[in-house]
Design a protein around this motif. Structure first.
Motif, PDB file in Angstrom:
ATOM      1  N   ARG A 147      -5.416 -30.180  50.812  1.00 19.87           N
ATOM      2  CA  ARG A 147      -4.480 -30.167  49.697  1.00 19.87           C
ATOM      3  C   ARG A 147      -3.838 -31.526  49.538  1.00 19.87           C
ATOM      4  N   ARG A 148      -3.586 -31.901  48.285  1.00 22.83           N
ATOM      5  CA  ARG A 148      -2.904 -33.170  48.045  1.00 22.83           C
ATOM      6  C   ARG A 148      -1.444 -32.980  48.379  1.00 22.83           C
TER       7      ARG A 148
ATOM      8  N   ALA B 259      14.008 -39.891  52.649  1.00 20.99           N
ATOM      9  CA  ALA B 259      12.716 -40.223  52.039  1.00 20.99           C
ATOM     10  C   ALA B 259      11.982 -41.245  52.890  1.00 20.99           C
ATOM     11  N   LEU B 260      12.700 -42.282  53.313  1.00 20.15           N
ATOM     12  CA  LEU B 260      12.059 -43.335  54.116  1.00 20.15           C
ATOM     13  C   LEU B 260      11.601 -42.781  55.465  1.00 20.15           C
ATOM     14  N   ALA B 261      12.395 -41.855  56.027  1.00 23.30           N
ATOM     15  CA  ALA B 261      12.000 -41.228  57.296  1.00 23.30           C
ATOM     16  C   ALA B 261      10.715 -40.429  57.107  1.00 23.30           C
ATOM     17  N   CYS B 262      10.643 -39.669  56.018  1.00 25.68           N
ATOM     18  CA  CYS B 262       9.432 -38.898  55.703  1.00 25.68           C
ATOM     19  C   CYS B 262       8.228 -39.824  55.576  1.00 25.68           C
ATOM     20  N   LEU B 263       8.427 -40.945  54.909  1.00 24.55           N
ATOM     21  CA  LEU B 263       7.319 -41.873  54.669  1.00 24.55           C
ATOM     22  C   LEU B 263       6.865 -42.551  55.956  1.00 24.55           C
ATOM     23  N   ARG B 264       7.778 -42.706  56.897  1.00 21.90           N
ATOM     24  CA  ARG B 264       7.382 -43.279  58.198  1.00 21.90           C
ATOM     25  C   ARG B 264       6.521 -42.292  58.982  1.00 21.90           C
ATOM     26  N   GLU B 265       6.799 -40.990  58.784  1.00 26.98           N
ATOM     27  CA  GLU B 265       6.043 -39.958  59.501  1.00 26.98           C
ATOM     28  C   GLU B 265       4.603 -39.857  59.013  1.00 26.98           C
ATOM     29  N   GLY B 266       4.398 -40.099  57.757  1.00 29.76           N
ATOM     30  CA  GLY B 266       3.030 -39.990  57.241  1.00 29.76           C
ATOM     31  C   GLY B 266       3.023 -40.262  55.757  1.00 29.76           C
ATOM     32  N   GLN B 267       1.920 -40.807  55.300  1.00 32.83           N
ATOM     33  CA  GLN B 267       1.829 -41.189  53.902  1.00 32.83           C
ATOM     34  C   GLN B 267       1.396 -40.011  53.045  1.00 32.83           C
ATOM     35  N   PRO B 268       2.209 -39.605  52.057  1.00 38.17           N
ATOM     36  CA  PRO B 268       1.749 -38.563  51.132  1.00 38.17           C
ATOM     37  C   PRO B 268       0.739 -39.157  50.141  1.00 38.17           C
TER      38      PRO B 268
ATOM     39  N   LEU C 211       0.750 -46.397  47.302  1.00 43.70           N
ATOM     40  CA  LEU C 211       1.153 -45.007  47.101  1.00 43.70           C
ATOM     41  C   LEU C 211       1.572 -44.840  45.637  1.00 43.70           C
ATOM     42  N   PRO C 212       0.946 -43.907  44.906  1.00 46.95           N
ATOM     43  CA  PRO C 212       1.392 -43.717  43.521  1.00 46.95           C
ATOM     44  C   PRO C 212       2.836 -43.209  43.485  1.00 46.95           C
ATOM     45  N   ILE C 213       3.658 -43.825  42.665  1.00 44.07           N
ATOM     46  CA  ILE C 213       5.075 -43.436  42.565  1.00 44.07           C
ATOM     47  C   ILE C 213       5.404 -43.047  41.125  1.00 44.07           C
ATOM     48  N   LEU C 214       5.910 -41.827  40.983  1.00 42.32           N
ATOM     49  CA  LEU C 214       6.417 -41.348  39.689  1.00 42.32           C
ATOM     50  C   LEU C 214       7.932 -41.305  39.787  1.00 42.32           C
TER      51      LEU C 214
END
Ligand code: CA
Length: 245
Positions: A13-14, A49-58, A91-94
């Motif tokens: 899943r994306r 948000a930055l913590a989430c992004l450090r854990e893994g790239q969506p 990373l695509p950002i909307l």
């Protein structure tokens, strides 16, 4: 509060990270995306948000501009800065911006957002942007080129070809055509077109849009090709094949 992270690994899943501090909007977006089959992580402020992004790239980041802690613009800048240093795929950002905040939209794009959506928005509109950005991530060529009928538009080179004939457009004519190409067969209202292309640079109820559309048509039909941008009387315009001229 803060973040709520789940790790869904091999399901294919994306994965989308939604950063939004207004609970009503966050809930509405999360429910809709989950319903559509996306794996969704939520963060309600910049540091989370930055913590989430450090854990893994969506696969995609949906980012509100006005956030507690670190705002969305700064989050986007940091994402791009890490990418520049690490050769990571972009990373695509909307970006989600407040209505009538043109500086927000420009700042968002300047900070590295790929697209923006003005609140309040329809979920279908969000979904369309999400799909387009995820497609772009999958296939770099899809990002650069968009095609409709015999029309091909290259977003990187900012060139347009009709059949085999190169079409020369001004910057705003190109932006207008690119907007139509992103929404083929969808009627775009005058208001939508004005907002997306001119934002608040536009004053009053002049016929500036009509003039631009007329110029765009002239360029696209210079070799007597059939009309692709149709008038929807009293409403706006639509990119569509085969209608009366
Ligand atoms: Ca907010």
């Amino acid at each position: 509060m803060g973040q709520q992270s789940s790790s869904i690994g091999a399901t294919g899943r994306r994965r989308i990270l939604v950063v939004e501090d207004e609970p009503a909007i966050a809930g509405f977006v999360r429910r809709g995306l989950v319903f559509e089959g996306y794996a969704v992580d939520m963060a309600d402020d910049g540091p989370a948000a930055l913590a989430c992004l450090r854990e893994g790239q969506p696969d995609l980041l949906i980012l509100d501009v006005m956030l507690p802690g670190i705002d969305g613009l700064e989050v986007a800048r940091r994402v791009r800065s890490v990418e520049n240093e690490s050769d990571r795929a972009p990373l695509p950002i909307l970006m989600l911006t407040a209505r009538d905040a043109v500086p927000d939209r420009i700042a968002g794009l300047d900070a590295g957002a790929d697209d923006y959506l003005v609140k309040p928005f329809d979920f279908d509109e969000l979904l369309a942007r999400v799909r387009a950005l995820l497609r772009r991530g999958q296939s770099p060529r899809a990002a650069r080129c968009s095609r409709y009928a015999d029309l091909e538009l290259d977003l990187t080179a900012r060139t347009v070809v009709r059949g085999s004939r190169p079409v020369t457009l001004t910057a705003r004519e190109f932006d207008l055509l690119a907007l139509f190409m992103r929404h083929p067969n969808h009627v775009l209202t005058r208001r939508q077109l004005m907002d997306r292309i001119w934002g608040d640079d536009y004053f009053g109820d002049s016929n500036v849009l009509e003039v631009f559309v007329a110029n765009l048509r002239r360029a696209l039909e210079a070799a007597a090709e059939p009309r692709l941008i149709q008038t929807v009387r009293g409403v706006g315009y639509v990119l569509r094949e085969s209608a009366e001229r």
